[in-house]
Design a protein around this motif. Structure first.
Motif, PDB file in Angstrom:
ATOM      1  N   GLU A 174       4.432 -76.149  86.463  1.00  0.00           N
ATOM      2  CA  GLU A 174       5.750 -76.149  85.823  1.00  0.00           C
ATOM      3  C   GLU A 174       5.759 -75.169  84.639  1.00  0.00           C
ATOM      4  O   GLU A 174       6.713 -74.411  84.448  1.00  0.00           O
ATOM      5  CB  GLU A 174       6.117 -77.560  85.358  1.00  0.00           C
ATOM      6  N   LEU A 175       4.682 -75.182  83.867  1.00  0.00           N
ATOM      7  CA  LEU A 175       4.580 -74.262  82.720  1.00  0.00           C
ATOM      8  C   LEU A 175       4.644 -72.805  83.207  1.00  0.00           C
ATOM      9  O   LEU A 175       5.370 -71.987  82.645  1.00  0.00           O
ATOM     10  CB  LEU A 175       3.278 -74.524  81.966  1.00  0.00           C
ATOM     11  N   TYR A 190      -3.652 -74.965  77.217  1.00  0.00           N
ATOM     12  CA  TYR A 190      -4.142 -76.205  76.585  1.00  0.00           C
ATOM     13  C   TYR A 190      -3.094 -76.788  75.671  1.00  0.00           C
ATOM     14  O   TYR A 190      -2.789 -77.965  75.679  1.00  0.00           O
ATOM     15  CB  TYR A 190      -5.334 -75.921  75.665  1.00  0.00           C
ATOM     16  N   ASP A 191      -2.600 -75.903  74.836  1.00  0.00           N
ATOM     17  CA  ASP A 191      -1.659 -76.299  73.800  1.00  0.00           C
ATOM     18  C   ASP A 191      -0.446 -77.011  74.391  1.00  0.00           C
ATOM     19  O   ASP A 191       0.021 -78.021  73.878  1.00  0.00           O
ATOM     20  CB  ASP A 191      -1.240 -75.035  73.048  1.00  0.00           C
ATOM     21  N   ARG A 192       0.070 -76.475  75.485  1.00  0.00           N
ATOM     22  CA  ARG A 192       1.275 -77.050  76.079  1.00  0.00           C
ATOM     23  C   ARG A 192       0.989 -78.260  76.958  1.00  0.00           C
ATOM     24  O   ARG A 192       1.807 -79.164  77.056  1.00  0.00           O
ATOM     25  CB  ARG A 192       2.013 -75.997  76.934  1.00  0.00           C
ATOM     26  N   ILE A 193      -0.145 -78.273  77.632  1.00  0.00           N
ATOM     27  CA  ILE A 193      -0.384 -79.313  78.631  1.00  0.00           C
ATOM     28  C   ILE A 193      -1.148 -80.504  78.058  1.00  0.00           C
ATOM     29  O   ILE A 193      -0.820 -81.651  78.324  1.00  0.00           O
ATOM     30  CB  ILE A 193      -1.159 -78.744  79.850  1.00  0.00           C
ATOM     31  N   SER A 202     -13.478 -74.555  78.105  1.00  0.00           N
ATOM     32  CA  SER A 202     -12.571 -73.474  78.478  1.00  0.00           C
ATOM     33  C   SER A 202     -12.418 -73.323  79.987  1.00  0.00           C
ATOM     34  O   SER A 202     -11.481 -72.712  80.453  1.00  0.00           O
ATOM     35  CB  SER A 202     -13.043 -72.167  77.867  1.00  0.00           C
ATOM     36  N   ASN A 203     -13.338 -73.900  80.775  1.00  0.00           N
ATOM     37  CA  ASN A 203     -13.176 -73.676  82.216  1.00  0.00           C
ATOM     38  C   ASN A 203     -12.281 -74.701  82.897  1.00  0.00           C
ATOM     39  O   ASN A 203     -12.043 -74.608  84.088  1.00  0.00           O
ATOM     40  CB  ASN A 203     -14.538 -73.576  82.906  1.00  0.00           C
ATOM     41  N   ILE A 204     -11.755 -75.662  82.158  1.00  0.00           N
ATOM     42  CA  ILE A 204     -10.863 -76.654  82.769  1.00  0.00           C
ATOM     43  C   ILE A 204      -9.651 -75.964  83.387  1.00  0.00           C
ATOM     44  O   ILE A 204      -9.252 -76.256  84.509  1.00  0.00           O
ATOM     45  CB  ILE A 204     -10.386 -77.713  81.742  1.00  0.00           C
ATOM     46  N   ILE A 205      -9.081 -75.024  82.640  1.00  0.00           N
ATOM     47  CA  ILE A 205      -7.911 -74.312  83.133  1.00  0.00           C
ATOM     48  C   ILE A 205      -8.261 -73.551  84.418  1.00  0.00           C
ATOM     49  O   ILE A 205      -7.496 -73.550  85.383  1.00  0.00           O
ATOM     50  CB  ILE A 205      -7.399 -73.307  82.067  1.00  0.00           C
ATOM     51  N   ASP A 206      -9.434 -72.912  84.408  1.00  0.00           N
ATOM     52  CA  ASP A 206      -9.846 -72.150  85.591  1.00  0.00           C
ATOM     53  C   ASP A 206      -9.965 -73.057  86.813  1.00  0.00           C
ATOM     54  O   ASP A 206      -9.583 -72.688  87.916  1.00  0.00           O
ATOM     55  CB  ASP A 206     -11.184 -71.448  85.326  1.00  0.00           C
TER      56      ASP A 206
END
Ligand code: CA
Length: 240
Positions: A174-175, A190-193, A202-206
């Motif tokens: 959605e973002l 990170y900031d938004r979710i 840092s690899n969570i997003i990946d």
């Protein structure tokens, strides 16, 4: 957090803040901070200017000082709401003025902050208000290429084929769909979710992007979430 300032400016591009504050020194400190965060800022030194600016070019959010020289903040807020202004209003009140805070909320403010305040607190409130407003603003589904995502029903399809997403995957997609063709840094995601003070790996997003790619590209769909090396990701029809 270390933001990529360029990407942040892009994401905030549509977010225009009107700061209503008569004290020039205070207004200048606040507006400088907001601009550094990538917001567009306009300053109105009194209630009348605030009303006319809002009616001619509605901002995405108003920071409204209660103590103004002409029409006071409460009255400005009432008039804005009466004129149909629906975006968030953050009211600034004097220390310990509890009746003022209650009156501010009654007059149609969404939140208030007591002076003197911490800038991190101000920025966190702004983000929360803008996020809430963004969630409620879209009535119908978001569309990008043949991808469709409905924030209300939480359904997602690609070329009509249903895609089953977890809550977190849905929020991240959605973002992206609210900011197509804009580079989103990992920090910004990170900031938004998660939340503004989330200190994650840092690899969570990946990992989530990998899941999203697998699900959206299943059955031969072209790639829509592209890596921007060293920066983050972008939702685009063509590779970056
Ligand atoms: Ca003032």
């Amino acid at each position: 957090m270390a933001y990529n300032s360029e990407a942040l400016v892009e994401v905030h591009m549509a977010e225009k803040i009107l700061l209503v504050e008569d004290e020039a020194r205070v207004a200048s400190v606040i507006s400088r901070t907001l601009r550094m965060e990538g917001y567009q800022v306009e300053v109105a030194p009194d209630g009348e200017t605030a009303l006319s600016k809002t009616l001619s070019a509605p901002p995405d959010l108003i920071i409204l000082d209660l103590m103004l020289p002409d029409v006071d903040g409460l009255e400005v807020c009432r008039q804005l709401r009466a004129a149909g202004f629906k975006e968030p209003v953050l009211m600034l009140t004097a220390r310990d003025a509890i009746p003022d805070r209650v009156a501010g909320l009654d007059a149609g403010a969404d939140d208030y902050l007591v002076k003197p305040f911490d800038f991190d607190e101000l920025l966190a409130r702004l983000r929360a208000l803008l996020r809430r407003a963004a969630r409620s603003e879209v009535k119908g589904p978001l569309r990008f290429a043949d991808l469709e995502l409905d924030p209300v029903t939480r359904r997602c399809t690609r070329a009509g084929r249903p895609i089953h997403l977890t809550t977190r995957e849905f929020d991240i997609l959605e973002l992206f769909m609210r900011h197509p063709n804009q580079v989103l840094t990992r920090d910004l995601i990170y900031d938004r979710i998660w939340s503004y003070d989330f200190a994650g790996e840092s690899n969570i997003i990946d990992v989530y992007v990998r899941y999203l790619r697998a699900k959206t590209e299943e059955g031969g769909g072209s790639r829509l979430i592209h890596t921007v090396r060293g920066v983050g990701y972008v939702l685009r029809e063509e590779p970056w």
